[in-house]
Write a protein that holds these residues in place. Sequence first.
Motif, PDB file in Angstrom:
ATOM      1  N   ALA A  91       0.835  -1.211   0.000  1.00  9.93           N
ATOM      2  CA  ALA A  91       0.000   0.000   0.000  1.00  9.93           C
ATOM      3  C   ALA A  91       0.865   1.255   0.000  1.00  9.93           C
ATOM      4  CB  ALA A  91      -0.931  -0.005   1.214  1.00  9.93           C
ATOM      5  N   VAL A  92       1.947   1.239   0.765  1.00 10.50           N
ATOM      6  CA  VAL A  92       2.849   2.397   0.795  1.00 10.50           C
ATOM      7  C   VAL A  92       3.519   2.585  -0.558  1.00 10.50           C
ATOM      8  CG1 VAL A  92       4.966   3.322   1.833  1.00 10.50           C
ATOM      9  CG2 VAL A  92       3.199   2.295   3.291  1.00 10.50           C
ATOM     10  N   ARG A  93       3.933   1.492  -1.184  1.00 11.71           N
ATOM     11  CA  ARG A  93       4.544   1.611  -2.513  1.00 11.71           C
ATOM     12  C   ARG A  93       3.543   2.131  -3.538  1.00 11.71           C
ATOM     13  NH1 ARG A  93       7.429  -3.132  -0.838  1.00 11.71           N
ATOM     14  NH2 ARG A  93       5.810  -4.502  -1.656  1.00 11.71           N
ATOM     15  N   ASP A  94       2.317   1.622  -3.508  1.00  9.20           N
ATOM     16  CA  ASP A  94       1.295   2.105  -4.443  1.00  9.20           C
ATOM     17  C   ASP A  94       1.037   3.589  -4.236  1.00  9.20           C
ATOM     18  OD1 ASP A  94       1.023  -0.415  -5.512  1.00  9.20           O
ATOM     19  OD2 ASP A  94      -0.755  -0.933  -4.326  1.00  9.20           O
ATOM     20  N   TRP A  95       0.998   4.005  -2.993  1.00 11.29           N
ATOM     21  CA  TRP A  95       0.774   5.424  -2.665  1.00 11.29           C
ATOM     22  C   TRP A  95       1.913   6.285  -3.204  1.00 11.29           C
ATOM     23  CZ3 TRP A  95       3.199   7.652   2.105  1.00 11.29           C
ATOM     24  CH2 TRP A  95       2.774   8.956   2.361  1.00 11.29           C
ATOM     25  N   GLN A  96       3.149   5.831  -3.015  1.00  8.44           N
ATOM     26  CA  GLN A  96       4.290   6.632  -3.446  1.00  8.44           C
ATOM     27  C   GLN A  96       4.516   6.555  -4.947  1.00  8.44           C
ATOM     28  OE1 GLN A  96       7.284   7.144   0.195  1.00  8.44           O
ATOM     29  NE2 GLN A  96       7.323   5.058  -0.616  1.00  8.44           N
ATOM     30  N   ASP A  97       3.935   5.564  -5.606  1.00  9.89           N
ATOM     31  CA  ASP A  97       4.047   5.480  -7.062  1.00  9.89           C
ATOM     32  C   ASP A  97       3.115   6.468  -7.759  1.00  9.89           C
ATOM     33  OD1 ASP A  97       6.008   3.590  -7.061  1.00  9.89           O
ATOM     34  OD2 ASP A  97       4.667   1.880  -7.355  1.00  9.89           O
ATOM     35  N   ALA A  98       2.095   6.932  -7.054  1.00 11.62           N
ATOM     36  CA  ALA A  98       1.172   7.928  -7.597  1.00 11.62           C
ATOM     37  C   ALA A  98       1.505   9.289  -6.980  1.00 11.62           C
ATOM     38  CB  ALA A  98      -0.264   7.509  -7.294  1.00 11.62           C
ATOM     39  N   ARG A  99       0.568  10.212  -7.027  1.00  9.81           N
ATOM     40  CA  ARG A  99       0.768  11.496  -6.348  1.00  9.81           C
ATOM     41  C   ARG A  99       0.661  11.298  -4.841  1.00  9.81           C
ATOM     42  NH1 ARG A  99       2.971  15.762  -9.250  1.00  9.81           N
ATOM     43  NH2 ARG A  99       2.304  15.547 -11.418  1.00  9.81           N
ATOM     44  N   ILE A 100       1.503  11.980  -4.092  1.00 12.97           N
ATOM     45  CA  ILE A 100       1.474  11.852  -2.637  1.00 12.97           C
ATOM     46  C   ILE A 100       0.338  12.711  -2.091  1.00 12.97           C
ATOM     47  CG2 ILE A 100       2.735  12.177  -0.499  1.00 12.97           C
ATOM     48  CD1 ILE A 100       3.854   9.969  -2.254  1.00 12.97           C
ATOM     49  N   ARG A 101      -0.654  12.039  -1.527  1.00  8.64           N
ATOM     50  CA  ARG A 101      -1.808  12.747  -0.980  1.00  8.64           C
ATOM     51  C   ARG A 101      -1.968  12.386   0.487  1.00  8.64           C
ATOM     52  NH1 ARG A 101      -6.380  13.342  -5.478  1.00  8.64           N
ATOM     53  NH2 ARG A 101      -5.113  13.221  -7.349  1.00  8.64           N
ATOM     54  N   LYS A 102      -2.364  13.366   1.285  1.00 10.05           N
ATOM     55  CA  LYS A 102      -2.677  13.159   2.693  1.00 10.05           C
ATOM     56  C   LYS A 102      -3.976  13.887   3.005  1.00 10.05           C
ATOM     57  CE  LYS A 102       2.194  12.982   4.062  1.00 10.05           C
ATOM     58  NZ  LYS A 102       2.804  13.378   2.763  1.00 10.05           N
ATOM     59  N   VAL A 103      -4.830  13.251   3.784  1.00  8.11           N
ATOM     60  CA  VAL A 103      -6.083  13.873   4.186  1.00  8.11           C
ATOM     61  C   VAL A 103      -6.205  13.770   5.706  1.00  8.11           C
ATOM     62  CG1 VAL A 103      -8.604  13.746   4.091  1.00  8.11           C
ATOM     63  CG2 VAL A 103      -7.268  13.448   2.002  1.00  8.11           C
TER      64      VAL A 103
END
Length: 260
Positions: A91-103
């Motif tokens: 999940a962390v790799r998928d997140w960092q492979d796209a745009r870094i978003r935080k909510v």
Amino acid sequence: MSSDETITPPSSRLRSNSGDPHGGGPRTEDSPFRHEATTRDEAPQFVLPLVVRIERNEPPARTDALETAARAVLVMLSDERSLGDGDWAQAVRDWQDARIRKVVRRARGAEWRRAESLPGITVTGKSAEVRVFPPVPLNGWPKDLARLQVSGTDLDDPEPPADADTTAPVLWLSPDVDMSAGKAMAQAGHGAQLAWWELPDEARAAWRDAGFPLAVRTPTPTHWSQLTTSGLPLVRDAGFTEIAPGSCTVVADHPALRGA
């Protein structure tokens, strides 16, 4: 607030996350924090959820909430479950492979207890509690998190924060940009993340072993102008919420990065 940012990397030291046991970030030439559109925009988009506990009669201090959120991001990035073959690593790799978003969302009472029952890590400050969760698809939030409010994160400091110890890491917030506490928490998290990516392994290990000490402060306009041209990691907002696109919001200042 939802926060989709662009960050200007100061050097070419950013590393690929693939196979990095220490959780390094993308290479500069393939960074998710570039302002222009890239193939990362075509990848499935993920978001890092953070929930701040705001009880009606005992809200946390604003600065402590910002610092606690920034440390929560670092704790997630360095947790063994986020690395290698850990439970959250994909999940962390998928997140960092796209745009870094935080909510950042808020919770109190039973809402907070439900949030605590989900897989994640709670980080506690002097008055603040922030729970960070492994990244989730942008439109695939767990229902107990999706129902939480994004608005209503306005917080105050009962007393002005003490001057920052500049021998330790400092996340400097722009004096020119007005942000809600939730938005600023997400921005501080971005700054902390970029500092983590930029650090050499020895400095990373020392910061982690010390419990990620850091401060979040607002400099004078003159100091801010110096910081934004210093070569330190710089957060630029993409302008999806609250503020204008391209606004510089945070400079991440770590002793190991000065003069690098």
